[in-house]
Design a protein around this motif. Structure first.
Motif, mmCIF file in Angstrom:
data_model
loop_
_atom_site.group_PDB
_atom_site.id
_atom_site.type_symbol
_atom_site.label_atom_id
_atom_site.label_comp_id
_atom_site.label_asym_id
_atom_site.label_seq_id
_atom_site.Cartn_x
_atom_site.Cartn_y
_atom_site.Cartn_z
ATOM 1 N N ILE A 115 12.306 -2.646 6.646
ATOM 2 C CA ILE A 115 13.493 -3.611 6.011
ATOM 3 C C ILE A 115 14.563 -2.639 5.359
ATOM 4 N N THR A 116 15.906 -3.126 5.108
ATOM 5 C CA THR A 116 16.670 -1.961 4.797
ATOM 6 C C THR A 116 16.370 -1.618 3.254
ATOM 7 N N THR A 156 13.516 1.117 5.214
ATOM 8 C CA THR A 156 12.397 1.287 4.403
ATOM 9 C C THR A 156 11.232 0.965 4.963
ATOM 10 N N GLU A 157 10.129 1.764 5.271
ATOM 11 C CA GLU A 157 8.732 1.113 6.101
ATOM 12 C C GLU A 157 7.952 0.582 4.758
ATOM 13 N N VAL A 158 7.592 -0.547 5.216
ATOM 14 C CA VAL A 158 6.725 -1.260 4.023
ATOM 15 C C VAL A 158 5.098 -1.473 4.558
ATOM 16 N N THR A 159 4.222 -0.956 4.000
ATOM 17 C CA THR A 159 2.910 -1.193 4.459
ATOM 18 C C THR A 159 2.115 -2.084 3.583
ATOM 19 N N VAL A 160 1.640 -3.256 4.057
ATOM 20 C CA VAL A 160 1.228 -4.330 3.149
ATOM 21 C C VAL A 160 -0.330 -4.266 3.619
ATOM 22 N N ALA A 161 -1.388 -4.005 2.618
ATOM 23 C CA ALA A 161 -2.783 -4.399 2.812
ATOM 24 C C ALA A 161 -3.045 -5.907 2.702
ATOM 25 N N ILE A 162 -3.746 -6.393 3.773
ATOM 26 C CA ILE A 162 -4.168 -7.837 3.563
ATOM 27 C C ILE A 162 -5.488 -8.020 3.497
ATOM 28 N N LYS A 203 0.951 -1.263 -0.137
ATOM 29 C CA LYS A 203 -0.077 -0.109 -0.087
ATOM 30 C C LYS A 203 0.984 1.154 0.023
ATOM 31 N N MET A 204 1.925 1.227 0.761
ATOM 32 C CA MET A 204 2.750 2.225 0.866
ATOM 33 C C MET A 204 4.167 2.081 1.133
ATOM 34 N N LEU A 205 5.343 2.804 0.669
ATOM 35 C CA LEU A 205 6.490 2.487 0.919
ATOM 36 C C LEU A 205 7.061 3.766 1.361
ATOM 37 N N LYS A 206 7.766 3.958 2.404
ATOM 38 C CA LYS A 206 8.531 5.143 2.829
ATOM 39 C C LYS A 206 10.025 5.006 3.011
ATOM 40 N N LYS A 207 10.657 5.392 2.106
ATOM 41 C CA LYS A 207 11.921 5.011 1.918
ATOM 42 C C LYS A 207 12.982 6.075 2.782
#
Length: 69
Positions: free
Chosen positions: A39-40, A23-29, A14-18
């Protein structure tokens, strides 16, 4: 893909904040829930992660804490 994690949740980024390092990874399930992972940035770039990409959130933990009001 074979992994030892038993909790495998398929979703869409849904969103990547690099940042410069992470990097913050938001996953919609399914069901409208979201899972956020840090993650790096190197890994995010190497995996070519993009908003809208289908991914798996793999959760392996020796402890899961439950809270209640």
């Amino acid at each position: 893909m074979e992994v030892s994690s038993r909790n495998q949740l398929k979703g869409t980024i849904k969103m990547l904040k690099k940042g410069p390092v992470n990097t913050e990874v938001t996953v919609a399930i399914a069901g409208g829930a979201e899972i956020v992972s840090v993650i790096t940035t190197y890994s995010a770039e190497k995996m070519n992660l993009r908003e809208g990409s289908e991914v798996y959130a793999l959760i392996k933990a020796s402890e899961v804490t439950i809270g209640k009001d």
